[in-house]
Design an enzyme around this catalytic site. Structure first.
Site, mmCIF file in Angstrom:
data_model
loop_
_atom_site.group_PDB
_atom_site.id
_atom_site.type_symbol
_atom_site.label_atom_id
_atom_site.label_comp_id
_atom_site.label_asym_id
_atom_site.label_seq_id
_atom_site.Cartn_x
_atom_site.Cartn_y
_atom_site.Cartn_z
ATOM 1 N N CYS A 174 -2.498 -4.113 6.204
ATOM 2 C CA CYS A 174 -3.399 -4.235 5.033
ATOM 3 C C CYS A 174 -3.157 -5.554 4.318
ATOM 4 C CB CYS A 174 -3.150 -3.100 4.036
ATOM 5 S SG CYS A 174 -3.468 -1.456 4.683
ATOM 6 N N CYS A 180 1.557 -1.161 3.334
ATOM 7 C CA CYS A 180 0.952 -1.279 4.664
ATOM 8 C C CYS A 180 0.861 -2.746 5.076
ATOM 9 C CB CYS A 180 -0.423 -0.608 4.612
ATOM 10 S SG CYS A 180 -1.595 -1.108 5.882
#
Ligand SMILES: [Zn+2]
Length: 143
Positions: A71, A68
């Protein structure tokens, strides 16, 4: 003298620390890890659940995964926030790819998602990447 319950983020042992000893040098009685590491620490699902349920200090989790992009962008910001909030809340990270049961356990729909726990309950949840200052403000508002 009252004491505070704190789950060791390394070994999962529940420690009782006298309030006046709850500082940077407070260590786990079992494994010796710092109880207030002052940085974001990776935890597994069992440790997260135990700490969220029992700790007397608020706990903030960043549910993330290596694939991600947002993230990964938020990781250094979350870490800065952990340092700034040291003593007020502990910030931990849970890798949802490594611990896949976590998504279902906490009903995580998208990542990054942060959840703040205090007094054994979830107090607030926030999705999407944020800079360190916003994370700090959000945590202070949530706990
Ligand atoms: Zn420990």
């Amino acid at each position: 003298m009252s004491s505070k319950k704190l789950t060791c983020l390394e070994c999962g042992q529940l420690n009782r620390v006298p309030e006046d000893r709850l500082g940077a040098s407070a260590k786990c009685g079992t494994c010796g890890a710092k109880l207030l590491p002052g940085k974001a620490v990776e935890v597994d699902l069992a440790t997260l659940q135990k700490a969220a349920r029992n700790d007397d200090l608020p706990l903030v989790v960043d549910f993330w995964a290596p694939w991600c992009g947002p993230c990964r962008m938020m990781a250094p910001e979350f870490s800065k926030a952990a340092t700034e909030l040291n003593g007020q809340a502990r910030l931990v990270k849970l890798n949802t790819e490594q611990h896949q049961a976590a998504g279902q356990t906490y009903g995580i729909r998208g990542i990054p998602t942060m959840a703040a726990f205090a007094g054994g309950r979830e107090r607030a949840r926030q999705s999407g990447a944020m800079p360190a200052a916003s994370i700090v403000n959000w945590v202070r508002g949530a706990i």
